[in-house]
Design a protein around this motif. Sequence first.
Motif, PDB file in Angstrom:
ATOM      1  N   TYR A  38      -7.904 -11.263 -27.647  1.00  0.00           N
ATOM      2  CA  TYR A  38      -7.897 -10.812 -26.252  1.00  0.00           C
ATOM      3  C   TYR A  38      -8.406  -9.376 -26.157  1.00  0.00           C
ATOM      4  O   TYR A  38      -9.286  -9.058 -25.351  1.00  0.00           O
ATOM      5  CB  TYR A  38      -6.466 -10.928 -25.707  1.00  0.00           C
ATOM      6  N   GLN A  39      -7.865  -8.496 -26.996  1.00  0.00           N
ATOM      7  CA  GLN A  39      -8.274  -7.083 -26.975  1.00  0.00           C
ATOM      8  C   GLN A  39      -9.747  -6.938 -27.370  1.00  0.00           C
ATOM      9  O   GLN A  39     -10.461  -6.100 -26.806  1.00  0.00           O
ATOM     10  CB  GLN A  39      -7.404  -6.246 -27.919  1.00  0.00           C
ATOM     11  N   LEU A  40     -10.179  -7.742 -28.320  1.00  0.00           N
ATOM     12  CA  LEU A  40     -11.572  -7.663 -28.756  1.00  0.00           C
ATOM     13  C   LEU A  40     -12.513  -7.973 -27.582  1.00  0.00           C
ATOM     14  O   LEU A  40     -13.439  -7.223 -27.291  1.00  0.00           O
ATOM     15  CB  LEU A  40     -11.834  -8.659 -29.892  1.00  0.00           C
ATOM     16  N   VAL A  41     -12.255  -9.082 -26.921  1.00  0.00           N
ATOM     17  CA  VAL A  41     -13.140  -9.500 -25.823  1.00  0.00           C
ATOM     18  C   VAL A  41     -13.048  -8.493 -24.671  1.00  0.00           C
ATOM     19  O   VAL A  41     -14.064  -8.083 -24.108  1.00  0.00           O
ATOM     20  CB  VAL A  41     -12.768 -10.917 -25.336  1.00  0.00           C
ATOM     21  N   LYS A  42     -11.836  -8.082 -24.366  1.00  0.00           N
ATOM     22  CA  LYS A  42     -11.632  -7.164 -23.244  1.00  0.00           C
ATOM     23  C   LYS A  42     -12.359  -5.829 -23.467  1.00  0.00           C
ATOM     24  O   LYS A  42     -12.924  -5.269 -22.523  1.00  0.00           O
ATOM     25  CB  LYS A  42     -10.130  -6.919 -23.091  1.00  0.00           C
ATOM     26  N   ASN A  43     -12.331  -5.318 -24.689  1.00  0.00           N
ATOM     27  CA  ASN A  43     -12.849  -3.979 -24.949  1.00  0.00           C
ATOM     28  C   ASN A  43     -14.265  -3.921 -25.490  1.00  0.00           C
ATOM     29  O   ASN A  43     -14.782  -2.842 -25.740  1.00  0.00           O
ATOM     30  CB  ASN A  43     -11.906  -3.234 -25.911  1.00  0.00           C
ATOM     31  N   ARG A  44     -14.870  -5.077 -25.694  1.00  0.00           N
ATOM     32  CA  ARG A  44     -16.196  -5.038 -26.299  1.00  0.00           C
ATOM     33  C   ARG A  44     -17.313  -4.882 -25.260  1.00  0.00           C
ATOM     34  O   ARG A  44     -17.214  -5.360 -24.172  1.00  0.00           O
ATOM     35  CB  ARG A  44     -16.465  -6.293 -27.114  1.00  0.00           C
ATOM     36  N   VAL A  93     -13.467  -5.422 -34.134  1.00  0.00           N
ATOM     37  CA  VAL A  93     -12.401  -6.346 -34.550  1.00  0.00           C
ATOM     38  C   VAL A  93     -11.206  -5.553 -35.082  1.00  0.00           C
ATOM     39  O   VAL A  93     -10.056  -5.813 -34.723  1.00  0.00           O
ATOM     40  CB  VAL A  93     -12.915  -7.338 -35.616  1.00  0.00           C
ATOM     41  N   LEU A  94     -11.500  -4.552 -35.933  1.00  0.00           N
ATOM     42  CA  LEU A  94     -10.403  -3.792 -36.541  1.00  0.00           C
ATOM     43  C   LEU A  94      -9.669  -2.945 -35.497  1.00  0.00           C
ATOM     44  O   LEU A  94      -8.441  -2.801 -35.564  1.00  0.00           O
ATOM     45  CB  LEU A  94     -10.919  -2.920 -37.696  1.00  0.00           C
ATOM     46  N   SER A  95     -10.387  -2.419 -34.510  1.00  0.00           N
ATOM     47  CA  SER A  95      -9.630  -1.658 -33.492  1.00  0.00           C
ATOM     48  C   SER A  95      -8.844  -2.583 -32.576  1.00  0.00           C
ATOM     49  O   SER A  95      -7.752  -2.207 -32.117  1.00  0.00           O
ATOM     50  CB  SER A  95     -10.478  -0.653 -32.699  1.00  0.00           C
ATOM     51  N   ALA A  96      -9.353  -3.778 -32.331  1.00  0.00           N
ATOM     52  CA  ALA A  96      -8.568  -4.751 -31.559  1.00  0.00           C
ATOM     53  C   ALA A  96      -7.287  -5.108 -32.314  1.00  0.00           C
ATOM     54  O   ALA A  96      -6.210  -5.265 -31.718  1.00  0.00           O
ATOM     55  CB  ALA A  96      -9.390  -6.005 -31.297  1.00  0.00           C
ATOM     56  N   ASN A 119      -5.547 -13.100 -17.021  1.00  0.00           N
ATOM     57  CA  ASN A 119      -5.571 -11.677 -16.659  1.00  0.00           C
ATOM     58  C   ASN A 119      -6.873 -11.278 -15.973  1.00  0.00           C
ATOM     59  O   ASN A 119      -7.105 -10.093 -15.733  1.00  0.00           O
ATOM     60  CB  ASN A 119      -5.350 -10.797 -17.896  1.00  0.00           C
ATOM     61  N   LYS A 120      -7.731 -12.281 -15.705  1.00  0.00           N
ATOM     62  CA  LYS A 120      -8.997 -12.039 -15.006  1.00  0.00           C
ATOM     63  C   LYS A 120      -9.797 -10.889 -15.628  1.00  0.00           C
ATOM     64  O   LYS A 120     -10.294  -9.994 -14.931  1.00  0.00           O
ATOM     65  CB  LYS A 120      -8.751 -11.760 -13.523  1.00  0.00           C
ATOM     66  N   VAL A 121      -9.925 -10.927 -16.940  1.00  0.00           N
ATOM     67  CA  VAL A 121     -10.718  -9.909 -17.654  1.00  0.00           C
ATOM     68  C   VAL A 121     -12.188 -10.030 -17.225  1.00  0.00           C
ATOM     69  O   VAL A 121     -12.715 -11.137 -17.104  1.00  0.00           O
ATOM     70  CB  VAL A 121     -10.570 -10.107 -19.185  1.00  0.00           C
ATOM     71  N   ASN A 122     -12.832  -8.901 -17.000  1.00  0.00           N
ATOM     72  CA  ASN A 122     -14.227  -8.917 -16.526  1.00  0.00           C
ATOM     73  C   ASN A 122     -15.223  -9.070 -17.666  1.00  0.00           C
ATOM     74  O   ASN A 122     -16.057  -8.218 -17.921  1.00  0.00           O
ATOM     75  CB  ASN A 122     -14.547  -7.622 -15.767  1.00  0.00           C
ATOM     76  N   LYS A 123     -15.116 -10.177 -18.365  1.00  0.00           N
ATOM     77  CA  LYS A 123     -16.031 -10.458 -19.477  1.00  0.00           C
ATOM     78  C   LYS A 123     -16.353 -11.946 -19.463  1.00  0.00           C
ATOM     79  O   LYS A 123     -15.603 -12.745 -18.879  1.00  0.00           O
ATOM     80  CB  LYS A 123     -15.385 -10.099 -20.820  1.00  0.00           C
ATOM     81  N   ASN A 124     -17.452 -12.307 -20.113  1.00  0.00           N
ATOM     82  CA  ASN A 124     -17.815 -13.713 -20.269  1.00  0.00           C
ATOM     83  C   ASN A 124     -17.551 -14.139 -21.708  1.00  0.00           C
ATOM     84  O   ASN A 124     -17.946 -13.432 -22.636  1.00  0.00           O
ATOM     85  CB  ASN A 124     -19.304 -13.917 -19.963  1.00  0.00           C
ATOM     86  N   VAL A 125     -16.923 -15.293 -21.856  1.00  0.00           N
ATOM     87  CA  VAL A 125     -16.618 -15.711 -23.230  1.00  0.00           C
ATOM     88  C   VAL A 125     -16.478 -17.232 -23.330  1.00  0.00           C
ATOM     89  O   VAL A 125     -16.013 -17.890 -22.396  1.00  0.00           O
ATOM     90  CB  VAL A 125     -15.345 -14.991 -23.747  1.00  0.00           C
ATOM     91  N   GLY A 132     -16.191 -14.200 -16.293  1.00  0.00           N
ATOM     92  CA  GLY A 132     -15.523 -13.115 -15.572  1.00  0.00           C
ATOM     93  C   GLY A 132     -16.477 -11.978 -15.293  1.00  0.00           C
ATOM     94  O   GLY A 132     -16.062 -10.922 -14.829  1.00  0.00           O
ATOM     95  N   ALA A 133     -17.770 -12.177 -15.617  1.00  0.00           N
ATOM     96  CA  ALA A 133     -18.732 -11.072 -15.483  1.00  0.00           C
ATOM     97  C   ALA A 133     -20.129 -11.565 -15.126  1.00  0.00           C
ATOM     98  O   ALA A 133     -21.131 -11.116 -15.682  1.00  0.00           O
ATOM     99  CB  ALA A 133     -18.773 -10.264 -16.778  1.00  0.00           C
ATOM    100  N   GLY A 134     -20.184 -12.508 -14.184  1.00  0.00           N
ATOM    101  CA  GLY A 134     -21.486 -12.937 -13.639  1.00  0.00           C
ATOM    102  C   GLY A 134     -22.505 -13.302 -14.692  1.00  0.00           C
ATOM    103  O   GLY A 134     -22.252 -14.168 -15.533  1.00  0.00           O
ATOM    104  N   ASP A 135     -23.659 -12.623 -14.658  1.00  0.00           N
ATOM    105  CA  ASP A 135     -24.787 -12.977 -15.520  1.00  0.00           C
ATOM    106  C   ASP A 135     -24.779 -12.278 -16.871  1.00  0.00           C
ATOM    107  O   ASP A 135     -25.738 -12.398 -17.631  1.00  0.00           O
ATOM    108  CB  ASP A 135     -26.111 -12.606 -14.823  1.00  0.00           C
ATOM    109  N   GLU A 136     -23.763 -11.516 -17.153  1.00  0.00           N
ATOM    110  CA  GLU A 136     -23.690 -10.825 -18.445  1.00  0.00           C
ATOM    111  C   GLU A 136     -23.714 -11.842 -19.589  1.00  0.00           C
ATOM    112  O   GLU A 136     -23.352 -13.013 -19.410  1.00  0.00           O
ATOM    113  CB  GLU A 136     -22.366 -10.043 -18.544  1.00  0.00           C
ATOM    114  N   PRO A 137     -24.114 -11.407 -20.790  1.00  0.00           N
ATOM    115  CA  PRO A 137     -24.073 -12.318 -21.936  1.00  0.00           C
ATOM    116  C   PRO A 137     -22.634 -12.730 -22.297  1.00  0.00           C
ATOM    117  O   PRO A 137     -21.677 -12.032 -21.963  1.00  0.00           O
ATOM    118  CB  PRO A 137     -24.696 -11.511 -23.076  1.00  0.00           C
ATOM    119  N   TYR A 138     -22.530 -13.856 -22.976  1.00  0.00           N
ATOM    120  CA  TYR A 138     -21.228 -14.386 -23.404  1.00  0.00           C
ATOM    121  C   TYR A 138     -20.927 -14.007 -24.846  1.00  0.00           C
ATOM    122  O   TYR A 138     -21.828 -13.998 -25.689  1.00  0.00           O
ATOM    123  CB  TYR A 138     -21.232 -15.915 -23.310  1.00  0.00           C
ATOM    124  N   GLY A 139     -19.675 -13.728 -25.132  1.00  0.00           N
ATOM    125  CA  GLY A 139     -19.209 -13.717 -26.507  1.00  0.00           C
ATOM    126  C   GLY A 139     -18.752 -15.126 -26.854  1.00  0.00           C
ATOM    127  O   GLY A 139     -18.619 -15.974 -25.971  1.00  0.00           O
TER     128      GLY A 139
END
Length: 449
Positions: free
Chosen positions: A443-449, A354-357, A257-263, A205-212
Amino acid sequence: MKFEFNQEANAIVKLVFDDENLKPGTVRLDTAGDKPTLLLGLGKQDELKTASVRKAFFAIPGETIKYGFDSLTIDGLNDPALLAAAFEGLWMGNYVFTRYKQDKQADRRLKTLCLVQAEGLEEKLTESRVLMESADFARYLVNSRPIDLYPETLAQLTKQELEPFGVEVEVYGKNKAQELGLTAFLTVSEGSDKEPQVIIAKYNGAGDEPYGALIGKGLTYDSGGYGIKSTEGMVTMHSDMAGSASVLGAIRAIAANKVNKNVYGVVLACENMIDGSAYKNGDIISSHLGKTIEIDSTDAEGRLTLADALSYTEEALKPSYMVDVATLTGAVVIALGDVAAGAVGNNDQLMKDVLSAADLSDEPIWELPNYDEYKEQYKSTFADLKNTGGRAAGSITAGLFLGEFVQDTPWAHLDVAGVTYRADKAKPPHPVGASGFGVKALYQLVKNR
Ligand code: BES
Ligand code: MN
Ligand code: ZN
C-alpha cells in the motif's frame, strides 16, 4: 474494533517505561483507581517507536478478555503515528480466525478504543483501520484451507471483496489461459482437478497515468507434485497463496482509501498436485515468454507460475513497474528467519522505494544481492533454463530466475515465505496463522511512488 472520540471507556491502558518488573509487552492489572487500569510495559521511553508500540499493544486484548472489559482508553500517548500503531497492535491482538470454529464469538472481544481528538488523528486512524480490514481479508484467504479456497473460490472472493470499492476484476479460466499462452502456469496446474484462474484486479485512481502492477504467487495448495513434500512440509501449504493475498489486500486498501494512483493486481492461481497428467521431474516445458525450462523439481513451481505472470503482465498490461510477492523458497527462512522478507530486483530506484515502504509500515524487507554469477546456477544442458539453482543462495537464484522473464520494466521480487505464516503461535504484532504481512508495505509503495 472501532475507535470513538470523547466517549467513556470501561478501562484504561497506562504506559509504563523503564520498569525492570514490567517487560515490554507485559500487562499488570491495577484496580486502585476509580477505573480498572492495565499497566503496559513499553521499555525505554527514549526508544519508543511505532513498531514497539504496536507489539506491546498486541498483548492487551487477551487481558481485556480475561477481565471482561470491552472498551479502552490510552493514557500517555498523544502522537497520531504512535496512537495508530497502538490501534493496529490492539486490532491484531484481537484477531481470531473463526471460519472453522463453532464459536464465532471468540473473535473481536475488544470493541472500542476511546480517544481524545487531536490534529490529524482521525485521518491517520482511518487509514490504519482500512489497512487492518484489508490485512484481515488477506488473513482470511491465507487461513482458509484448500478444500474451500481454490482458484475459483479465490476469484469469487476477490470479486466480492474488491468490486464494492470500484476495483474492476477480470477472471479467465483454463481456455483463455491457453489462448494467452500461459504454458508454464498451466503445466503446474495440470495435476489438479481444480480449474486454474487468471485474476486481474484493476484500480484506477489517477486517470490516464501509467499503472503499476503487483503480482502475487497464488498456489492455493502446494503438495510439491511428484517432487512431493513431507507430511510436515505440506501441512501449511494452504498458505502458498499468501503473496496473492497480500496483493489483493493491498489493492483493497488502495481502493478503499481512494489513493490517487493506478495499479493492477495480478494473480495466476492454481494447485500443485499429482495425477497421471501432472508434470514430472525431468520434464522440459515452455513458457509465455518462449523460454524453455527443465524441471529439476516440480516443487519449484512458484517460479514457473510467476515467470508467466511477469511476462504476461509486462506484455499485456505494460505497467511502469512490477513487484511480485511470493512464498517462493524455504531458503529465505534459513537466510532471514521469520523476521524479514528477502528482496531482489533489477532497478535501484524501485528497490529504494520498496525498502522505504517497508520502513514506513514496519514490515521488514531486506535486499539480497543480485550478482550475475548466481545466474550460472540455473543454466540447463538441454533447455534454456532449469527451475532450481541448487541449495546455495536458493532465494537469490529463485528471484533471479524470475528476472529472466522480465524484459525491460523496473521489477522487484519479495520472498515472503518466512513472514506470512506462523504455524504454532502468535508473534506480536502478528496473530497465529496468517500474518497479513505485505498489505501495508505494498500500500505504501503504490501510494508513495
Ligand atoms: N512454497 C514453497 C516454499 C515455501 C517453503 C514456502 C516453506 C513457505 C514455507 C516452494 O514452492 C518450494 O517448494 N520451494 C522449494 C524450492 C526447491 C525445490 C528449489 C524449497 O524451497 O524447498
Ligand atoms: Mn513448492
Ligand atoms: Zn510453493
